[in-house]
Design a protein around this motif. Structure first.
Motif, PDB file in Angstrom:
ATOM      1  N   ARG A 124     -31.689  27.877 -19.473  1.00 44.73           N
ATOM      2  CA  ARG A 124     -30.471  27.812 -18.666  1.00 44.73           C
ATOM      3  C   ARG A 124     -30.826  27.959 -17.199  1.00 44.73           C
ATOM      4  O   ARG A 124     -31.596  28.837 -16.823  1.00 44.73           O
ATOM      5  CB  ARG A 124     -29.519  28.931 -19.070  1.00 44.73           C
ATOM      6  N   ALA A 125     -30.239  27.105 -16.396  1.00 40.07           N
ATOM      7  CA  ALA A 125     -30.407  27.224 -14.951  1.00 40.07           C
ATOM      8  C   ALA A 125     -29.143  27.787 -14.333  1.00 40.07           C
ATOM      9  O   ALA A 125     -28.032  27.556 -14.828  1.00 40.07           O
ATOM     10  CB  ALA A 125     -30.712  25.864 -14.333  1.00 40.07           C
ATOM     11  N   ILE A 126     -29.356  28.542 -13.277  1.00 43.40           N
ATOM     12  CA  ILE A 126     -28.263  29.001 -12.430  1.00 43.40           C
ATOM     13  C   ILE A 126     -28.693  28.704 -10.996  1.00 43.40           C
ATOM     14  O   ILE A 126     -29.860  28.425 -10.737  1.00 43.40           O
ATOM     15  CB  ILE A 126     -27.958  30.505 -12.635  1.00 43.40           C
ATOM     16  N   SER A 127     -27.767  28.749 -10.095  1.00 41.83           N
ATOM     17  CA  SER A 127     -28.114  28.561  -8.691  1.00 41.83           C
ATOM     18  C   SER A 127     -27.395  29.604  -7.871  1.00 41.83           C
ATOM     19  O   SER A 127     -26.385  30.162  -8.294  1.00 41.83           O
ATOM     20  CB  SER A 127     -27.748  27.149  -8.216  1.00 41.83           C
ATOM     21  N   ALA A 128     -27.950  29.862  -6.693  1.00 42.07           N
ATOM     22  CA  ALA A 128     -27.340  30.832  -5.796  1.00 42.07           C
ATOM     23  C   ALA A 128     -27.875  30.602  -4.391  1.00 42.07           C
ATOM     24  O   ALA A 128     -28.825  29.849  -4.188  1.00 42.07           O
ATOM     25  CB  ALA A 128     -27.638  32.260  -6.252  1.00 42.07           C
ATOM     26  N   GLY A 129     -27.260  31.295  -3.445  1.00 39.23           N
ATOM     27  CA  GLY A 129     -27.707  31.217  -2.063  1.00 39.23           C
ATOM     28  C   GLY A 129     -27.768  32.583  -1.428  1.00 39.23           C
ATOM     29  O   GLY A 129     -27.075  33.514  -1.854  1.00 39.23           O
ATOM     30  N   SER A 130     -28.604  32.707  -0.426  1.00 37.21           N
ATOM     31  CA  SER A 130     -28.687  33.970   0.301  1.00 37.21           C
ATOM     32  C   SER A 130     -27.492  34.126   1.240  1.00 37.21           C
ATOM     33  O   SER A 130     -27.078  35.247   1.549  1.00 37.21           O
ATOM     34  CB  SER A 130     -29.994  34.042   1.089  1.00 37.21           C
ATOM     35  N   GLN A 131     -26.914  33.011   1.679  1.00 35.93           N
ATOM     36  CA  GLN A 131     -25.716  33.001   2.513  1.00 35.93           C
ATOM     37  C   GLN A 131     -24.821  31.869   2.001  1.00 35.93           C
ATOM     38  O   GLN A 131     -24.728  30.810   2.615  1.00 35.93           O
ATOM     39  CB  GLN A 131     -26.079  32.771   3.981  1.00 35.93           C
ATOM     40  N   PRO A 132     -24.176  32.084   0.854  1.00 33.59           N
ATOM     41  CA  PRO A 132     -23.440  30.991   0.215  1.00 33.59           C
ATOM     42  C   PRO A 132     -22.331  30.417   1.092  1.00 33.59           C
ATOM     43  O   PRO A 132     -21.643  31.166   1.801  1.00 33.59           O
ATOM     44  CB  PRO A 132     -22.876  31.626  -1.052  1.00 33.59           C
ATOM     45  N   ALA A 133     -22.201  29.101   1.022  1.00 37.32           N
ATOM     46  CA  ALA A 133     -21.188  28.387   1.801  1.00 37.32           C
ATOM     47  C   ALA A 133     -19.778  28.670   1.295  1.00 37.32           C
ATOM     48  O   ALA A 133     -18.803  28.483   2.022  1.00 37.32           O
ATOM     49  CB  ALA A 133     -21.465  26.889   1.760  1.00 37.32           C
ATOM     50  N   GLY A 134     -19.665  29.094   0.044  1.00 35.53           N
ATOM     51  CA  GLY A 134     -18.349  29.372  -0.524  1.00 35.53           C
ATOM     52  C   GLY A 134     -17.697  28.174  -1.189  1.00 35.53           C
ATOM     53  O   GLY A 134     -16.651  28.309  -1.810  1.00 35.53           O
ATOM     54  N   LYS A 135     -18.304  26.999  -1.051  1.00 36.46           N
ATOM     55  CA  LYS A 135     -17.777  25.796  -1.711  1.00 36.46           C
ATOM     56  C   LYS A 135     -18.916  24.830  -1.944  1.00 36.46           C
ATOM     57  O   LYS A 135     -19.937  24.859  -1.260  1.00 36.46           O
ATOM     58  CB  LYS A 135     -16.684  25.146  -0.875  1.00 36.46           C
ATOM     59  N   LEU A 136     -18.744  23.990  -2.942  1.00 36.20           N
ATOM     60  CA  LEU A 136     -19.730  22.963  -3.242  1.00 36.20           C
ATOM     61  C   LEU A 136     -19.520  21.774  -2.310  1.00 36.20           C
ATOM     62  O   LEU A 136     -18.385  21.457  -1.944  1.00 36.20           O
ATOM     63  CB  LEU A 136     -19.617  22.507  -4.691  1.00 36.20           C
ATOM     64  N   HIS A 137     -20.612  21.127  -1.947  1.00 38.16           N
ATOM     65  CA  HIS A 137     -20.505  19.932  -1.110  1.00 38.16           C
ATOM     66  C   HIS A 137     -19.837  18.837  -1.943  1.00 38.16           C
ATOM     67  O   HIS A 137     -20.298  18.519  -3.049  1.00 38.16           O
ATOM     68  CB  HIS A 137     -21.897  19.488  -0.659  1.00 38.16           C
ATOM     69  N   PRO A 138     -18.742  18.244  -1.444  1.00 35.62           N
ATOM     70  CA  PRO A 138     -18.023  17.238  -2.245  1.00 35.62           C
ATOM     71  C   PRO A 138     -18.875  16.026  -2.623  1.00 35.62           C
ATOM     72  O   PRO A 138     -18.700  15.454  -3.697  1.00 35.62           O
ATOM     73  CB  PRO A 138     -16.844  16.832  -1.364  1.00 35.62           C
ATOM     74  N   ARG A 139     -19.826  15.635  -1.782  1.00 31.90           N
ATOM     75  CA  ARG A 139     -20.686  14.496  -2.121  1.00 31.90           C
ATOM     76  C   ARG A 139     -21.644  14.852  -3.267  1.00 31.90           C
ATOM     77  O   ARG A 139     -21.976  14.009  -4.086  1.00 31.90           O
ATOM     78  CB  ARG A 139     -21.474  14.022  -0.913  1.00 31.90           C
ATOM     79  N   ALA A 140     -22.081  16.104  -3.313  1.00 33.28           N
ATOM     80  CA  ALA A 140     -22.949  16.535  -4.415  1.00 33.28           C
ATOM     81  C   ALA A 140     -22.180  16.508  -5.732  1.00 33.28           C
ATOM     82  O   ALA A 140     -22.688  16.046  -6.753  1.00 33.28           O
ATOM     83  CB  ALA A 140     -23.502  17.932  -4.138  1.00 33.28           C
ATOM     84  N   VAL A 141     -20.949  16.996  -5.703  1.00 26.43           N
ATOM     85  CA  VAL A 141     -20.106  16.995  -6.903  1.00 26.43           C
ATOM     86  C   VAL A 141     -19.836  15.553  -7.354  1.00 26.43           C
ATOM     87  O   VAL A 141     -19.972  15.231  -8.539  1.00 26.43           O
ATOM     88  CB  VAL A 141     -18.787  17.748  -6.649  1.00 26.43           C
ATOM     89  N   ALA A 142     -19.488  14.692  -6.417  1.00 28.06           N
ATOM     90  CA  ALA A 142     -19.204  13.289  -6.752  1.00 28.06           C
ATOM     91  C   ALA A 142     -20.438  12.604  -7.334  1.00 28.06           C
ATOM     92  O   ALA A 142     -20.335  11.853  -8.307  1.00 28.06           O
ATOM     93  CB  ALA A 142     -18.706  12.546  -5.516  1.00 28.06           C
ATOM     94  N   LEU A 143     -21.613  12.879  -6.769  1.00 27.61           N
ATOM     95  CA  LEU A 143     -22.848  12.281  -7.274  1.00 27.61           C
ATOM     96  C   LEU A 143     -23.111  12.722  -8.709  1.00 27.61           C
ATOM     97  O   LEU A 143     -23.420  11.896  -9.576  1.00 27.61           O
ATOM     98  CB  LEU A 143     -24.025  12.652  -6.370  1.00 27.61           C
ATOM     99  N   LEU A 144     -22.995  14.006  -8.974  1.00 29.40           N
ATOM    100  CA  LEU A 144     -23.208  14.506 -10.337  1.00 29.40           C
ATOM    101  C   LEU A 144     -22.237  13.851 -11.309  1.00 29.40           C
ATOM    102  O   LEU A 144     -22.621  13.448 -12.413  1.00 29.40           O
ATOM    103  CB  LEU A 144     -23.082  16.025 -10.368  1.00 29.40           C
ATOM    104  N   GLN A 145     -20.992  13.725 -10.916  1.00 30.43           N
ATOM    105  CA  GLN A 145     -20.001  13.096 -11.792  1.00 30.43           C
ATOM    106  C   GLN A 145     -20.351  11.640 -12.053  1.00 30.43           C
ATOM    107  O   GLN A 145     -20.228  11.161 -13.189  1.00 30.43           O
ATOM    108  CB  GLN A 145     -18.603  13.249 -11.195  1.00 30.43           C
ATOM    109  N   ARG A 146     -20.831  10.930 -11.025  1.00 29.68           N
ATOM    110  CA  ARG A 146     -21.252   9.530 -11.223  1.00 29.68           C
ATOM    111  C   ARG A 146     -22.424   9.422 -12.186  1.00 29.68           C
ATOM    112  O   ARG A 146     -22.563   8.426 -12.896  1.00 29.68           O
ATOM    113  CB  ARG A 146     -21.654   8.889  -9.884  1.00 29.68           C
TER     114      ARG A 146
END
Length: 148
Positions: A30-52
């Motif tokens: 299982r993978a998880i992801s995180a950030g040291s200073q999270p943006a608080g939202k996913l980049h919409p282009r990243a989400v759209a790419l994954l969905q495609r």
């Protein structure tokens, strides 16, 4: 086996890595992801790419490395070096590797150029994850070679 993909904002590259890894990996990993200073939202282009690509984004969100639901076995940082980006340093006693990937979220240009940057980032991440999953033994050296 829990793999943490870590970057600063946890909105693009680390989320692309998390979702792609979970899409390709065997059920016991299982993978998880995180950030040291999270943006608080996913980049919409990243989400759209994954969905495609047919990769689910359900349940993914930008989160801090202080809020991890599990202790990772492996930490892979995915910060890039072209912009002088500083990667967070995960100091717990785990296997660590760095896979430098430039942030497509910072690309400026035409729509086609920006989309091409996201596609290239996905291609790099997917190829590295496929190489990871094909390893006969997981070692720091093997993980670092993948990131080169």
């Amino acid at each position: 086996m829990n793999i943490l993909f870590l970057c600063t904002g946890n909105s693009c590259r680390s989320v692309l890595s998390e979702a792609t890894f979970n899409h390709l990996a065997p059920p016991a990993w299982r993978a998880i992801s995180a950030g040291s200073q999270p943006a608080g939202k996913l980049h919409p282009r990243a989400v759209a790419l994954l969905q495609r690509k047919g990769i689910s984004t359900e349940g993914y969100f930008s989160k801090s490395w202080n809020d991890l639901p599990v202790t990772p076995d492996i930490v892979i940082t995915v910060c890039g070096s072209a912009a002088g980006e500083t990667c967070p340093a995960y100091l717990a006693p785990v296997l660590r590797a760095h896979w430098s990937v430039d942030d497509p979220g910072h690309v400026v240009g035409t729509e086609e150029e920006i989309e091409a940057a996201f596609e290239e980032t996905y291609r790099i991440i997917r190829a590295r994850i496929e190489a990871f999953l094909a390893l006969p033994a997981i070692t720091k050296e093997a993980l670092e070679r993948i990131g080169c």
